[in-house]
Scaffold this motif. Sequence first.
Motif, short mmCIF file in Angstrom:
data_model
loop_
_atom_site.label_atom_id
_atom_site.label_comp_id
_atom_site.label_asym_id
_atom_site.label_seq_id
_atom_site.Cartn_x
_atom_site.Cartn_y
_atom_site.Cartn_z
N GLY A 180 33.67 37.16 49.93
CA GLY A 180 33.99 38.57 50.13
C GLY A 180 35.00 39.15 49.18
N LYS A 181 35.53 38.32 48.24
CA LYS A 181 36.56 38.80 47.32
C LYS A 181 36.13 38.64 45.87
CE LYS A 181 40.49 37.99 50.39
NZ LYS A 181 40.87 39.41 50.51
N LEU A 182 36.61 39.54 45.03
CA LEU A 182 36.38 39.44 43.59
C LEU A 182 37.46 38.53 43.02
CD1 LEU A 182 34.38 40.76 41.55
CD2 LEU A 182 36.20 42.38 41.02
N VAL A 183 37.05 37.39 42.43
CA VAL A 183 38.04 36.41 41.95
C VAL A 183 38.19 36.42 40.43
CG1 VAL A 183 37.77 34.92 43.95
CG2 VAL A 183 36.33 34.53 41.94
N GLU A 184 37.22 36.98 39.70
CA GLU A 184 37.35 37.06 38.25
C GLU A 184 36.48 38.20 37.72
OE1 GLU A 184 37.57 34.19 34.27
OE2 GLU A 184 37.14 33.34 36.24
N LEU A 185 36.96 38.85 36.65
CA LEU A 185 36.23 39.98 36.06
C LEU A 185 36.57 40.08 34.58
CD1 LEU A 185 34.65 42.67 36.11
CD2 LEU A 185 36.72 43.78 36.95
N THR A 186 35.54 40.05 33.74
CA THR A 186 35.75 40.21 32.30
C THR A 186 34.40 40.42 31.62
OG1 THR A 186 36.83 39.25 30.36
CG2 THR A 186 35.62 37.74 31.77
#
Length: 333
Positions: A226-232
């Motif tokens: 349910g969570k965003l743990v990485e973004l790139t």
Amino acid sequence: MNEPMLEVQGLKKHFKIRKDQTLKAVDVVSFTVNKGEMFGLVGESGCGKSTLGRTILRLYEQTEGSIKFKGQDVHKASSKTKRKLDQSMQMIFQDPYASLNPRSTVMDIVAEGIDIHGLYSGVKRKEKVYQLLKTVGLNKEHANRYPHEFSGGQRQRIGIARALAVEPEFIVADEPISALDVSIQAQVVNLLRKLQLEQGLTFLFIAHDLSMVRHISDRIGVMYLGKLVELTTSEKLYKKPLHPYTEALLSAIPIPDPDLEDKREPILLSGEIPSPISPPSGCVFRTRCPRVMERCTLIEPEISEYEPGHFAACHLYDEIGDSRKEAAASKVT
């Protein structure tokens, strides 16, 4: 300069199971999708990525947070504005078998949105459907057939044509290739990429196949419980993943070279995925993380920018994140 089309801020979607139990399908997720971008969203089954896509399109009502499409809050808009948003934002569903009405012809399936929004009628309606079928690699003879007469790949093409019928700007593709044969998956992905480039469409591409997401996406967000743990960007994520969960996902991708594949040691995560009804304290990934620390149990990590354009939610990089925040604060003052 990147122009944001979709802005998701602090989004929560919780489902009440019982009086004392709540399933946290999406829990405080924030990201932006720029105009003309193919934004990939990946994670294991049950991580909340499909629920996120459906909440963005108002198929589910949000619990908290905001979703803005071109600056307009999609859940607080007037009825008239919501009707326009329905035309601007469309969805390609995961299951091409279940998402098409078996009693309707392809002509009526593709033209359903056209009829609802009153875009075309008569001969123009028919010509529009023929044009859409040609766009997705079918022909006008298919218009009078029923869904059961098509293969899985052809049915998904019909679903894509239906999404394009109302001339949207933004499309949520919810695992559009997961139910297809491997030989057909690449064809559908290439079709979506072609539509993005030729028609200037913006996509949220949801999948769990990281190798395919790498091929099609400009930027990638990784979700866990349910969570965003990485973004790139796609390139940075595959060259230098920051989050241990992303590292484990990438290590599971097969290498086509048999010699390299034999030498490779994939990261095996121990334990089972926790329940979103009762997530762990602190970091949600700590129960399976091979690099867990004491602070991971006590404090939930915030998603922060550790490198330019590279965000992660992990205590391993707290010192880097703090130094970047201090540098940014000094520039402001």
